[in-house]
Design an enzyme around this catalytic site. Structure first.
Site, PDB file in Angstrom:
ATOM      1  N   ARG A 131      -6.849   9.596  -6.113  1.00  0.00           N
ATOM      2  CA  ARG A 131      -6.145   8.312  -6.047  1.00  0.00           C
ATOM      3  C   ARG A 131      -7.119   7.203  -6.419  1.00  0.00           C
ATOM      4  NH1 ARG A 131      -6.837   4.970  -1.664  1.00  0.00           N
ATOM      5  NH2 ARG A 131      -4.736   4.150  -1.933  1.00  0.00           N
ATOM      6  N   ASN A 181      -8.099   2.966  -5.790  1.00  0.00           N
ATOM      7  CA  ASN A 181      -7.926   1.774  -4.968  1.00  0.00           C
ATOM      8  C   ASN A 181      -8.630   0.624  -5.679  1.00  0.00           C
ATOM      9  OD1 ASN A 181      -7.178   0.265  -2.662  1.00  0.00           O
ATOM     10  ND2 ASN A 181      -9.252   0.471  -1.846  1.00  0.00           N
ATOM     11  N   HIS A 234      -7.947   3.150   9.472  1.00  0.00           N
ATOM     12  CA  HIS A 234      -7.110   2.381   8.556  1.00  0.00           C
ATOM     13  C   HIS A 234      -6.192   1.389   9.264  1.00  0.00           C
ATOM     14  CE1 HIS A 234      -8.353   5.834   6.096  1.00  0.00           C
ATOM     15  NE2 HIS A 234      -8.215   5.026   5.077  1.00  0.00           N
ATOM     16  N   TYR A 290       0.837  -1.178   0.000  1.00  0.00           N
ATOM     17  CA  TYR A 290       0.000   0.000   0.000  1.00  0.00           C
ATOM     18  C   TYR A 290       0.881   1.240   0.000  1.00  0.00           C
ATOM     19  CZ  TYR A 290      -4.388  -2.449   0.755  1.00  0.00           C
ATOM     20  OH  TYR A 290      -5.486  -3.236   0.592  1.00  0.00           O
TER      21      TYR A 290
END
Length: 294
Positions: free
Chosen positions: A184, A186, A154, A4
């Site tokens: 972004r 994911n 998270h 990640y």
């Protein structure tokens, strides 16, 4: 090795909302979920009202400027009338007075866009999830996470804290400036084509992970991509996250040779703990064999 990362890029152009051909279908589904599961799909703290209104103003501005044939806004002082021409709907309200709307401001505007909307407010040197409309979550719970800090939300991600990613991302978010949004993406795999993969409904959609076979993998498994956009709100100094979820069947995805090659290599070397976190451990090998055969 895959890991990640903060893969955020400057958002150009700085538009929060995207309309796709599935607009009417997804708005209908959103509203059904909000009616059937209001507490699961919408949460807010009393002190978040100012931020909610700031989001309404920003999204309305984007809608009418980017899609003038579909949305319009009439202003007479603080008396506003919003027109959604796609749905043939009109709503009059007093800007800043939530009692003139049928729902809380964030809940109201969220019923007109495909994106999920998350408001994180800054205080005590941290960011907290203080309001959100979340109808299409990827295996998490708004009702459980509301009020938590960014790091707390998270924490379940493998290596997120151990590798210091939590501190780096929080520093990045705290340095965000108004007028300079970021974006972004994911990704995950989904055994099925369900947008609502909330933690509360895992018993409904989770069993699909055990139903993937070499015969149905191309039809059943979908690539799930979240396009996330981040905006600093200048008045409340909060951050808006918009999340637009897209699903693509694996059989369609593999038609692109370059995508197929890259995804095969990524999936092959994906660490086991991340594959488990993304929920694809049960059928990863089946997907790899499918990709290789193509």
């Amino acid at each position: 090795m895959y890991r990640y990362s903060n893969n955020s890029l400057p958002l150009e152009p700085p538009i929060s909302i995207q309309l796709t051909p599935s607009y009417c279908e997804e708005i209908k589904l959103k509203r059904e979920l909000l009616t059937e599961h209001p507490k699961r799909c919408f949460q807010s703290r009393p002190h978040a009202m100012r931020g909610q209104w700031e989001i309404v103003h920003m999204i309305l501005e984007h809608l009418v400027s980017e899609y003038p044939n579909h949305f319009s806004l009439e202003k007479n002082g603080e008396n506003w009338t919003f027109h959604n021409h796609i749905l043939s709907e009109k709503q009059s309200f007093v800007s800043g007075d939530h009692t003139t709307l049928p729902f809380e401001p964030l809940d109201f505007i969220g019923r007109h866009v495909q994106e999920d909307l998350i408001l994180m407010m800054e205080r005590d040197g941290d960011l907290f999830l203080d309001a959100g409309q979340l109808c299409f979550p990827a295996n998490w719970s708004l009702a459980f996470n509301v009020g938590m800090s960014f790091k707390e939300i998270h924490r379940p991600i493998p290596g997120f804290k151990e590798e210091g990613l939590d501190d780096r991302i929080v520093r990045f978010l705290m340095r965000m400036e108004a007028g300079e949004p970021w974006s972004r993406r994911n990704w995950s795999l989904m055994a099925g084509s369900r947008l609502d993969t909330s933690l509360e409904t895992f018993d409904v959609w989770g069993k699909g992970r055990n139903e993937v076979t070499k015969e149905n993998v191309g039809e059943l498994v979908h690539l799930r991509v979240e396009v996330q956009k981040l905006f600093r709100l200048p008045r409340s100094n909060s951050i808006l996250f918009t999340i637009h979820t897209h699903l693509l069947p694996l059989r369609t995805f593999v038609e692109n040779k370059e995508w197929r090659r890259q995804f095969f290599e990524l999936l092959k070397e994906l660490p086991d703990q991340i594959a488990e976190y993304k929920g694809l451990s049960q059928y990863r090998q089946t997907v790899l064999e499918y990709l290789k055969s193509r």
